[in-house]
Design a protein around this motif. Structure first.
Motif, short mmCIF file in Angstrom:
data_model
loop_
_atom_site.label_atom_id
_atom_site.label_comp_id
_atom_site.label_asym_id
_atom_site.label_seq_id
_atom_site.Cartn_x
_atom_site.Cartn_y
_atom_site.Cartn_z
N SER A 1 -4.97 -3.98 8.36
CA SER A 1 -3.57 -3.95 7.64
C SER A 1 -3.50 -2.83 6.94
CB SER A 1 -3.42 -5.26 6.86
OG SER A 1 -4.32 -5.34 5.85
N ASN A 2 -4.50 -2.15 6.64
CA ASN A 2 -4.35 -0.94 5.97
C ASN A 2 -3.90 0.37 6.89
OD1 ASN A 2 -6.04 -0.55 3.29
ND2 ASN A 2 -7.56 -1.55 4.56
N GLU A 3 -4.31 0.47 8.12
CA GLU A 3 -3.81 1.27 9.16
C GLU A 3 -2.26 0.65 9.44
OE1 GLU A 3 -6.98 0.41 9.24
OE2 GLU A 3 -7.23 2.42 8.28
N LEU A 4 -2.06 -0.53 9.67
CA LEU A 4 -0.71 -1.21 10.14
C LEU A 4 0.15 -0.66 8.85
CD1 LEU A 4 0.85 -2.46 12.10
CD2 LEU A 4 0.22 -4.66 11.03
N GLY A 5 -0.61 -1.03 7.58
CA GLY A 5 0.31 -0.57 6.29
C GLY A 5 0.69 0.76 6.45
N GLY B 1 0.73 -1.19 0.01
CA GLY B 1 -0.12 0.00 -0.03
C GLY B 1 1.02 1.32 0.20
N ALA B 2 0.59 2.26 -1.06
CA ALA B 2 1.41 3.51 -1.12
C ALA B 2 0.49 4.52 -0.51
CB ALA B 2 2.01 3.58 -2.41
N MET B 3 -1.00 4.41 -0.21
CA MET B 3 -1.64 5.20 -0.12
C MET B 3 -1.36 6.30 1.14
SD MET B 3 -4.10 5.29 -2.45
CE MET B 3 -4.90 4.34 -3.57
N ALA B 4 -0.97 5.56 2.11
CA ALA B 4 -0.40 6.71 3.17
C ALA B 4 0.60 7.84 2.83
CB ALA B 4 -0.19 5.63 4.38
N LEU B 5 1.33 7.43 1.96
CA LEU B 5 2.34 8.13 1.62
C LEU B 5 1.95 9.24 0.34
CD1 LEU B 5 5.47 5.86 1.80
CD2 LEU B 5 4.48 7.23 3.48
#
Length: 422
Positions: free
Chosen positions: A364-368, A245-249
């Protein structure tokens, strides 16, 4: 074989209300998460702060997940979901107030961050309950023969909301600012609550009402780990979301690498939505059940490739295309995984199985996000994204080699048996 009816589940009134409610709720939740990400990074300019947001939500979401699953299996689903949405609305109201300029002007940066992190933590508690409740309610608003089609439409709506929420958030931040964007989130959550009131209360399907909690939790976990199909699907997707996942960045890419501002940020967030929606709508007409295992492995592998391309790109339109195709392949993965869960989970265990799934995949979205923020801090933003995509490729290849039964998974016979009433 019975002829496929792509609109089978949509012929039931309560299912359409369920879809509308789910869209509004997921839209509000995903929009809120992105607004907070943008605001916190704008205040701190520290990628680790993005990771902390994810960590603040995952701790309660994972810590309470199994208990929440037990509660969901013991309670009436509509009433429980009403309470969940009310609690989410309270959190949204708090975030709305903490972004009011007249309130924050006299507060220190540290105080604002603590309040935001605290509210996100409370939101994680709500999430622990809301995910298994929605999953369980789905099976009560359509007959069993419509489960596969209902799962496809529900997945499509979830993906549409999860992608368009962040995209609209990017544009809303630019047009009306963070404060009024949070007001929009609150409005959508209240709309979801209104729609939910139109759905009738449902019977409790669990014959073991009053079962001791630890016995109930152990039974749920044991079921998931004994069912290799469910375990394989959620484990594989967890790794993809965790590392790929690259969304958080995206705030960093939009502001510092691609330099496209909040408008470009909105486009980047919208690109996966378009890809996912196209895939999911097509999946209602073109079945993904035949050779589902191989299709799932291929989809997650290609998702990892797209993440690597995005990480290496310094050209905006290439980054947008990479995000678009990541959404296409993620859409395939979501449809197949949710079909597996609906077909292989007994009615009396849906809450607990959905809770285990939320630990593996949902959280895992948030852990990601935390993993992405931490690795970006340690090795740089681009390297962190490429590393995550590479780990996804390695995991898929390893799973395909060591698990031929999963690689050869075919859901066609399961769907046929359900449609024939077997």
């Amino acid at each position: 074989m019975k002829k496929n009816d792509p609109y089978e589940a949509l012929r039931y009134r309560e299912f359409n209300l369920f879809l509308l409610m789910r869209f509004a709720m997921v839209f509000a939740w995903s929009m809120q998460f992105v607004i907070i990400e943008w605001e916190v990074y704008s205040l701190t300019k520290d990628p680790l702060s993005l990771g902390i947001i994810g960590l603040m939500e995952i701790i309660p979401a994972v810590g309470m997940a199994l208990f929440a699953g037990h509660v969901v299996d013991q309670k009436e689903k509509k009433s429980l979901l009403v309470k969940c949405i009310l609690a989410f609305s309270v959190v949204s109201l708090g975030l709305f107030l903490i972004t009011v300029p007249s309130i924050t002007k006299d507060l220190s940066l540290q105080t604002i961050l603590y309040v935001v992190y605290g509210l996100v933590f409370l939101g994680g508690l709500v999430r622990a309950f809301i995910s298994p409740t929605i999953f369980s309610l789905l099976s009560l608003v359509v007959p069993k023969k419509a489960y596969p089609n209902a799962s496809t439409w529900s997945s499509s709506i979830w993906q549409m909301a999860a992608m368009f929420g962040p995209a609209i958030a990017g544009f809303a931040i630019s047009l009306i600012g963070v404060h009024w964007s949070m007001c929009l989130v609150l409005g959508f959550s209240l709309f979801a609550l209104l729609v939910l009131t139109k759905i009738e209360r449902k019977p409790i399907m669990n014959p073991k009402i009053g079962e001791p909690i630890f016995q109930s939790l152990a039974e749920g976990v044991k079921f998931v780990f004994k069912n290799k199909t469910i375990l394989g699907a959620i484990s594989l997707d967890m790794i993809a979301v965790l590392f790929g996942g690259a969304m958080a960045l995206l705030p960093i890419f939009a502001q510092d690498i691609l330099k496209v501002g909040s408008e470009g940020f909105g486009i980047l967030r919208a690109a996966p939505a378009v890809g996912s929606i196209i895939t999911m709508i097509l999946s209602a007409y073109i079945s993904l059940n035949r050779k589902a295992g191989m299709k799932l492995l291929t989809a997650i592998f290609m998702f990892g490739v797209c993440i690597i391309v995005f990480g290496l790109s310094t050209i905006f339109w290439v980054s947008v295309l990479a995000m678009f195709f990541s959404g296409v392949f993620d859409g395939v993965s979501v449809v197949i995984r949710n079909t597996i869960l609906q077909l292989h989970t007994p009615d009396n265990m849906r809450g607990r199985v959905a809770s285990v799934n939320s630990i593996f995949v949902g959280s895992s979205n948030e852990l990601g996000a935390f993993e992405s923020g931490l690795t970006a801090k340690l090795m740089g933003t681009v390297t962190a994204v490429v590393f995550g995509g590479t780990m996804t490729l390695i995991t898929v290849a390893f799973t395909g080699i060591v698990s031929p039964s999963f690689r050869n998974l075919d859901l066609e016979k399961d769907v046929e048996a359900l449609q024939n009433g077997d």
